[in-house]
Scaffold this motif. Sequence first.
Motif, PDB file in Angstrom:
ATOM      1  N   TYR A  21       1.220   0.319  -2.772  1.00  0.00           N
ATOM      2  CA  TYR A  21       0.820  -1.085  -2.864  1.00  0.00           C
ATOM      3  C   TYR A  21       1.912  -1.934  -2.246  1.00  0.00           C
ATOM      4  O   TYR A  21       3.066  -1.886  -2.667  1.00  0.00           O
ATOM      5  CB  TYR A  21       0.609  -1.458  -4.332  1.00  0.00           C
ATOM      6  N   ARG A  23       2.972  -5.413  -2.124  1.00  0.00           N
ATOM      7  CA  ARG A  23       2.744  -6.687  -2.816  1.00  0.00           C
ATOM      8  C   ARG A  23       2.876  -7.886  -1.880  1.00  0.00           C
ATOM      9  O   ARG A  23       2.226  -8.910  -2.080  1.00  0.00           O
ATOM     10  CB  ARG A  23       3.673  -6.807  -4.030  1.00  0.00           C
ATOM     11  N   ILE A  58      -5.372  -7.681  -3.742  1.00  0.00           N
ATOM     12  CA  ILE A  58      -4.634  -6.454  -4.062  1.00  0.00           C
ATOM     13  C   ILE A  58      -5.187  -5.254  -3.286  1.00  0.00           C
ATOM     14  O   ILE A  58      -4.435  -4.347  -2.947  1.00  0.00           O
ATOM     15  CB  ILE A  58      -4.535  -6.195  -5.583  1.00  0.00           C
ATOM     16  N   GLY A 118       2.606 -10.654  -5.694  1.00  0.00           N
ATOM     17  CA  GLY A 118       1.776  -9.462  -5.784  1.00  0.00           C
ATOM     18  C   GLY A 118       1.372  -9.112  -7.199  1.00  0.00           C
ATOM     19  O   GLY A 118       0.600  -8.189  -7.417  1.00  0.00           O
ATOM     20  N   SER A 119       1.890  -9.850  -8.183  1.00  0.00           N
ATOM     21  CA  SER A 119       1.506  -9.662  -9.584  1.00  0.00           C
ATOM     22  C   SER A 119       0.215 -10.431  -9.859  1.00  0.00           C
ATOM     23  O   SER A 119      -0.174 -11.310  -9.091  1.00  0.00           O
ATOM     24  CB  SER A 119       2.617 -10.176 -10.512  1.00  0.00           C
TER      25      SER A 119
END
Length: 171
Positions: A21, A23, A58, A118-119
């Motif tokens: 991932y 972010r 995401i 990215g959270s």
Amino acid sequence: MLESIEPSYNATNALFASFTYDRIAARDWARDNYDADPEFPSDDVQGTDCANFVSKAIHNGGIPQDKKGKWYQAATWGGWPGDHWFRTGYNGKTGVVIYMKDKGYFYKESKESTVNAGSIMYWNKKSHVALVTYGDGSTIKYTQHGASQTKDTVYRTENASFYKPSSSILK
């Protein structure tokens, strides 16, 4: 093409994903697409396009769609996506936050000072999510689809929780 990605575990039961991932790529996608027309405007479905927007961000950061796990986008614009893709998780049964937590891809972070781009930002008292696009230890900004589309809104008094990507999937 949708593929179902099942995580694997090592001998100590640590998660090893077959993807990474990014972010920052998720953040950049959210910033670049915040003003796109909502795919699921609130007059078409109950709620808004917020979870669809976060899921797309995401996914663009590298998390693969999962048909079997019901986290996949609609085949056509405005079509029917997987339950986890376009719901927040506020109902306690389906949603992007529930899916990401259950898969071990994201975890709830209690220290706001560690939240970064990215959270996922999750409102605690209403069904809404956004993507965190900035976090420097003292300021958090988020980008969202909702009643309005906003880019890099400064987090101040929202009653929210934050979900950070697990280190096992980070690029």
